[in-house]
Design a protein around this motif. Structure first.
Motif, PDB file in Angstrom:
ATOM      1  N   PRO A  33      11.339   1.669  -5.086  1.00 18.78           N
ATOM      2  CA  PRO A  33      11.269   0.035  -4.780  1.00 18.78           C
ATOM      3  C   PRO A  33      11.246  -0.137  -3.211  1.00 18.78           C
ATOM      4  O   PRO A  33      10.624  -1.200  -2.725  1.00 18.78           O
ATOM      5  N   TRP A  34      12.277   0.308  -2.418  1.00 15.54           N
ATOM      6  CA  TRP A  34      12.299   0.239  -1.136  1.00 15.54           C
ATOM      7  C   TRP A  34      11.358   0.666  -0.478  1.00 15.54           C
ATOM      8  O   TRP A  34      10.928  -0.002   0.626  1.00 15.54           O
ATOM      9  N   GLY A  35      10.734   1.495  -0.851  1.00 16.13           N
ATOM     10  CA  GLY A  35       9.565   2.078  -0.061  1.00 16.13           C
ATOM     11  C   GLY A  35       8.364   1.174  -0.422  1.00 16.13           C
ATOM     12  O   GLY A  35       7.753   0.682   0.762  1.00 16.13           O
ATOM     13  N   ALA A  36       8.065   0.463  -1.326  1.00 18.47           N
ATOM     14  CA  ALA A  36       7.013  -0.386  -1.625  1.00 18.47           C
ATOM     15  C   ALA A  36       7.281  -1.673  -0.959  1.00 18.47           C
ATOM     16  O   ALA A  36       6.551  -2.284  -0.289  1.00 18.47           O
ATOM     17  N   VAL A  37       8.821  -2.305  -0.723  1.00 17.81           N
ATOM     18  CA  VAL A  37       8.863  -3.328   0.044  1.00 17.81           C
ATOM     19  C   VAL A  37       8.570  -2.985   1.431  1.00 17.81           C
ATOM     20  O   VAL A  37       8.085  -4.024   2.080  1.00 17.81           O
ATOM     21  N   LEU A  38       8.997  -2.025   2.051  1.00 19.46           N
ATOM     22  CA  LEU A  38       8.964  -1.587   3.497  1.00 19.46           C
ATOM     23  C   LEU A  38       7.381  -1.554   3.780  1.00 19.46           C
ATOM     24  O   LEU A  38       6.684  -2.082   4.722  1.00 19.46           O
ATOM     25  N   LEU A  39       6.413  -0.922   2.777  1.00 20.13           N
ATOM     26  CA  LEU A  39       5.263  -0.875   2.776  1.00 20.13           C
ATOM     27  C   LEU A  39       4.451  -2.362   2.957  1.00 20.13           C
ATOM     28  O   LEU A  39       3.394  -2.628   3.761  1.00 20.13           O
ATOM     29  N   THR A  40       5.008  -3.269   2.251  1.00 24.07           N
ATOM     30  CA  THR A  40       4.572  -4.442   1.930  1.00 24.07           C
ATOM     31  C   THR A  40       4.802  -5.235   3.416  1.00 24.07           C
ATOM     32  O   THR A  40       3.742  -5.990   3.844  1.00 24.07           O
ATOM     33  N   LEU A  41       5.758  -5.202   4.226  1.00 25.89           N
ATOM     34  CA  LEU A  41       6.130  -5.724   5.304  1.00 25.89           C
ATOM     35  C   LEU A  41       5.320  -5.257   6.371  1.00 25.89           C
ATOM     36  O   LEU A  41       4.968  -6.121   7.118  1.00 25.89           O
ATOM     37  N   ILE A  42       5.147  -3.930   6.312  1.00 25.23           N
ATOM     38  CA  ILE A  42       4.357  -3.072   7.548  1.00 25.23           C
ATOM     39  C   ILE A  42       3.005  -3.853   7.366  1.00 25.23           C
ATOM     40  O   ILE A  42       2.536  -3.833   8.285  1.00 25.23           O
TER      41      ILE A  42
END
Length: 421
Positions: free
Chosen positions: A371-380
């Protein structure tokens, strides 16, 4: 997603965004003032006295002076640009951010039902929104010389350049030296430029038919039943997305004001929430390829009649979600408003990173699927596409996105005469 739509075609200043690019207003040029009807007395009127040679000379001199003044005034009016509408620039910027986020979620769908639901929801409306804006700013398009030149330099030339660039990138990054360059089979994001070129050329036809939207929708339905159309020019997408462009041609400013009322903004909340819930339910049950509009029903292993049902159903759902999206777009100037003029840049350039992330196996890292990886990827993804819309990037790549190419076109004798005057 522009060029004139993503970028210029979708801005009031001149013809596209978004795509992103995305698609500009091509307002008809003001007619040259008629000296005989401009409020000044016509030469040779007003005095009953017999005109002399001197009087005739004076009248002719006055007429020439008036003509020069009118020409100067007309040239100034043509040179004065229409102010940009912050609402459309904001809409294009937010739509291109959603495009980049959607591409970042695509490899996560198999392991995350939430990512799949967000992906389906965004794909249901982000391209229709871009295309509607492109159609709206194509309303004044005709076969006038300057508009055809903008169509060539702002859509056709970027299509050719980026089709070649994407193909060379795939050959190198994907280690696929045999992949051919084909201008009739657009790869990845360039399909939108080719589609916009075709749609805009057909604009005069849609202006003269009595029921343009039902006719365009009928064409889209028939395309979804026709697997023999093939992949040339991505014609399935051109035809299946056509109704959204025609709707844009049919819209007026009051229609956008209608969905931007407070009541519409409030109503959009439960509607969008219901769409997310439905997408979460449908994610494991539905083929997401329906949202790409690039295949006939039979090519998706579905019965032929389902093409008509899905085309009509998805058309209605997309329109509702586009209305919700427009309802939430701010109409005031914001920090991101200026980026709306660069959506084509963000649209086409982020494609190299989106595809490169697959070629270089960035998603093989297990942390990316948390989940945190998906959030970070979205922000990037949102940050990168924002940077790609900024003025420095626009100045760097303007030669490819908005080439002037004055050397390629014949001189306009009328325009040259006005300039000399």
């Amino acid at each position: 997603m522009s060029h004139d739509t993503l970028n210029r075609t979708a801005t009031p200043a001149r013809p596209e965004t978004g795509g992103a690019t995305a698609t500009a207003t091509m307002a008809p040029a003001a007619p040259a003032p008629d000296v005989a009807t401009s409020g000044r007395p016509a030469p040779g009127t007003g005095s009953p006295a017999k005109p002399s040679g001197h009087a005739n000379s004076h009248a002719q001199t006055g007429t020439k002076t008036d003509a020069k003044a009118d020409a100067k005034s007309d040239a100034k009016a043509d040179a004065k640009a229409k102010p940009r509408d912050a609402f459309f620039d904001n809409a294009k910027y937010l739509a291109i951010v959603l495009v980049a986020m959607g591409h970042s979620w695509e490899p996560l769908r198999d392991g995350s039902r939430t990512a799949a639901a967000l992906y389906i929801t965004v794909y249901a409306f982000h391209m229709p929104a871009f295309i509607i804006i492109s159609g709206y700013f194509s309303r004044s398009f005709d076969m006038r010389k300057d508009r055809l030149q903008r169509l060539i330099t702002g859509v056709a030339v970027p299509y050719i350049l980026f089709e070649v660039a994407y193909t060379l990138f795939k050959k190198w990054a994907d280690d696929d030296p045999g992949y051919p360059i084909s201008l009739t089979d657009p790869w990845y994001l360039t399909w939108f430029l080719l589609a916009l070129f075709v749609w805009r050329l057909t604009t005069p036809l849609w202006k003269i038919v009595r029921w343009p939207v039902p006719l365009a929708l009928s064409i889209a339905v028939l395309a979804s039943l026709s697997p023999d159309i093939g992949d040339d020019m991505d014609l399935q997408r051109v035809l299946q997305f056509l109704p959204f462009f025609v709707i844009g041609l049919s819209l007026r400013p009051e229609h956008f004001k209608l969905v931007r009322r407070k009541k519409a903004r409030i109503l959009a909340v439960p509607v969008f929430a219901a769409a997310l819930v439905f997408a979460y339910w449908a994610a494991p049950r539905m083929n997401a390829a329906w949202f790409y509009h690039r295949d006939a029903a039979q090519e998706l292993a579905a019965p032929w009649w389902s093409g008509a049902v899905m085309t009509l159903a998805m058309f209605g759902c997309s329109l509702v979600l586009v209305a919700c999206f427009f309802a939430w777009i701010p109409g005031r100037t914001m920090w991101c408003t200026a980026l709306g003029a660069g959506t084509l840049y963000g649209y086409l350039l982020h494609g190299f990173l989106a595809k490169g992330s697959r070629f270089w196996d960035w998603y093989d890292n297990p942390w990316m699927h948390t989940p945190w990886g998906a959030v970070l990827l979205t922000l990037i993804a949102g940050t990168v596409v924002t940077l790609l819309c900024t003025p420095p990037i626009q100045r760097t790549f303007r030669w490819a996105m908005e080439p002037k190419m004055t050397w390629a076109f014949k001189k306009d004798p009328v325009g040259m005469a006005r300039t000399r005057t």
